[in-house]
Design a protein around this motif. Sequence first.
Motif, short mmCIF file in Angstrom:
data_model
loop_
_atom_site.label_atom_id
_atom_site.label_comp_id
_atom_site.label_asym_id
_atom_site.label_seq_id
_atom_site.Cartn_x
_atom_site.Cartn_y
_atom_site.Cartn_z
N LEU A 59 84.33 69.58 17.61
CA LEU A 59 84.65 68.29 17.00
C LEU A 59 85.46 68.39 15.71
O LEU A 59 85.93 67.38 15.20
CB LEU A 59 83.37 67.51 16.69
CG LEU A 59 82.77 66.68 17.82
CD1 LEU A 59 81.41 66.14 17.40
CD2 LEU A 59 83.69 65.54 18.23
N PHE A 60 85.61 69.57 15.16
CA PHE A 60 86.34 69.70 13.90
C PHE A 60 87.74 69.07 14.02
O PHE A 60 88.41 69.30 15.00
CB PHE A 60 86.46 71.17 13.50
CG PHE A 60 87.12 71.36 12.16
CD1 PHE A 60 86.40 71.19 11.00
CD2 PHE A 60 88.47 71.67 12.08
CE1 PHE A 60 87.02 71.33 9.76
CE2 PHE A 60 89.09 71.82 10.86
CZ PHE A 60 88.36 71.65 9.69
N PRO A 61 88.16 68.23 13.05
CA PRO A 61 87.66 68.02 11.69
C PRO A 61 86.68 66.85 11.53
O PRO A 61 86.54 66.31 10.44
CB PRO A 61 88.94 67.75 10.90
CG PRO A 61 89.77 66.98 11.88
CD PRO A 61 89.49 67.62 13.23
N ILE A 62 86.03 66.41 12.60
CA ILE A 62 84.95 65.45 12.46
C ILE A 62 83.66 66.22 12.20
O ILE A 62 83.35 67.19 12.90
CB ILE A 62 84.79 64.57 13.73
CG1 ILE A 62 85.98 63.61 13.87
CG2 ILE A 62 83.49 63.79 13.67
CD1 ILE A 62 85.92 62.75 15.12
N ARG A 63 82.93 65.79 11.19
CA ARG A 63 81.64 66.41 10.87
C ARG A 63 80.55 65.39 11.13
O ARG A 63 80.63 64.25 10.66
CB ARG A 63 81.61 66.86 9.42
CG ARG A 63 80.29 67.52 9.04
CD ARG A 63 80.28 67.94 7.59
NE ARG A 63 78.95 68.40 7.22
CZ ARG A 63 78.45 68.32 5.99
NH1 ARG A 63 79.15 67.79 5.03
NH2 ARG A 63 77.24 68.76 5.73
N LEU A 64 79.55 65.78 11.87
CA LEU A 64 78.41 64.91 12.17
C LEU A 64 77.28 65.15 11.18
O LEU A 64 76.94 66.29 10.87
CB LEU A 64 77.90 65.17 13.59
CG LEU A 64 78.89 64.95 14.73
CD1 LEU A 64 78.22 65.23 16.07
CD2 LEU A 64 79.48 63.55 14.70
N ILE A 65 76.72 64.05 10.68
CA ILE A 65 75.59 64.12 9.76
C ILE A 65 74.49 63.22 10.32
O ILE A 65 74.72 62.02 10.54
CB ILE A 65 75.97 63.67 8.33
CG1 ILE A 65 77.11 64.55 7.79
CG2 ILE A 65 74.76 63.72 7.42
CD1 ILE A 65 77.68 64.07 6.49
N LEU A 77 90.63 64.41 19.69
CA LEU A 77 89.28 64.94 19.93
C LEU A 77 88.57 64.24 21.08
O LEU A 77 87.34 64.21 21.12
CB LEU A 77 88.45 64.84 18.65
CG LEU A 77 88.93 65.69 17.48
CD1 LEU A 77 88.10 65.43 16.25
CD2 LEU A 77 88.92 67.17 17.83
N LYS A 78 89.32 63.71 22.01
CA LYS A 78 88.71 62.98 23.13
C LYS A 78 87.69 63.84 23.88
O LYS A 78 86.57 63.39 24.15
CB LYS A 78 89.78 62.48 24.10
CG LYS A 78 89.18 61.75 25.30
CD LYS A 78 90.25 61.20 26.23
CE LYS A 78 89.61 60.46 27.40
NZ LYS A 78 90.63 59.87 28.30
N GLU A 79 88.06 65.06 24.24
CA GLU A 79 87.16 65.91 25.03
C GLU A 79 85.82 66.13 24.34
O GLU A 79 84.76 65.90 24.95
CB GLU A 79 87.83 67.25 25.36
CG GLU A 79 86.94 68.17 26.19
CD GLU A 79 87.54 69.55 26.39
OE1 GLU A 79 86.78 70.45 26.78
OE2 GLU A 79 88.76 69.73 26.17
N PRO A 80 85.79 66.58 23.07
CA PRO A 80 84.47 66.78 22.44
C PRO A 80 83.73 65.47 22.17
O PRO A 80 82.49 65.46 22.20
CB PRO A 80 84.81 67.51 21.14
CG PRO A 80 86.24 67.22 20.88
CD PRO A 80 86.87 67.10 22.23
N LEU A 81 84.44 64.37 21.90
CA LEU A 81 83.76 63.09 21.71
C LEU A 81 83.06 62.64 22.99
O LEU A 81 81.92 62.18 22.97
CB LEU A 81 84.74 62.02 21.23
CG LEU A 81 85.15 62.11 19.75
CD1 LEU A 81 86.31 61.17 19.47
CD2 LEU A 81 83.97 61.79 18.84
#
Length: 197
Positions: free
Chosen positions: A124-130, A165-169
Motif C-alpha cells: 500500500l505504500f505510500p498509504i499508511r494504515l493506522i 494502488l488499486k490492487e492493494p486497496l
Amino acid sequence: MIQIDNVVLADEVVEAKFVCDLAKCKGGCCEDGDAGAPVTEEEMEIVRKNLAAILPYLTAEGRLELERQGLFTHDDEFGYVTPVMKDGLCAYGTRDAAGIIKCGIEAAYNDGKLGWKKPISCHLFPIRLIETSGYTMANYEPRDVLCKPACAFGKKLKVPVYQFLKEPLVRKFGQEFYDTLHQIAVEHFDITTPNRK
C-alpha cells in the motif's frame, strides 16, 4: 476526509498524484525509514509457514540477519516489523543488476512458490494504515525526497494515488470498497482520469 464504512481516508489519497518511478528511486522505501515494514500477526504466520519457499530468494546477508534477529522484530512505534540490516535494507530485500531493490517474498510469489504477495504495509505504500478505536485511518505519506520522482511521474501521467494502488486497496478492503471510493472521487473530487484496470 473520506469515510467508507469504518475506513477513513485522507483526501490526498484521491487528490494527490503518484506513480512509482523505480528507475529513479531504486525502491528506496525498502531501506529508508525508522523501522522495517509493519506486519500483522496473520502475515507473520504466513511467512513462518512459507519460509522454506522464501529463503532462496533472499541474500546471504538477509538470511544471516533473519537468523540473528528473528523473522520479525518489535518496534515501540510500529509494533512487529521486518528486520533490517546494518545498511537499513529490509532483510527480505535484494538488489537487481540495476541497483533496484526488490522484495524476496514478492519474487517467490511471482514464481508461484506462495500465494501471498508481501506485507500489505509494503503493497500500500505510500498509504499508511493506522488502526484507531473502531476505525482504520488511511493516510497519504510519501517520503519528502525519495518520492519526489513518483509524485512528478504521477502528475505527468495524471494518475491519482488510489488508482495507482488499486490492487492493494482491493486486496485489503475489497472490490466494493474500491468501487465506492472511485465513485466518490469522480462525483466529489472531479477525477476525470479513467479508473485503472
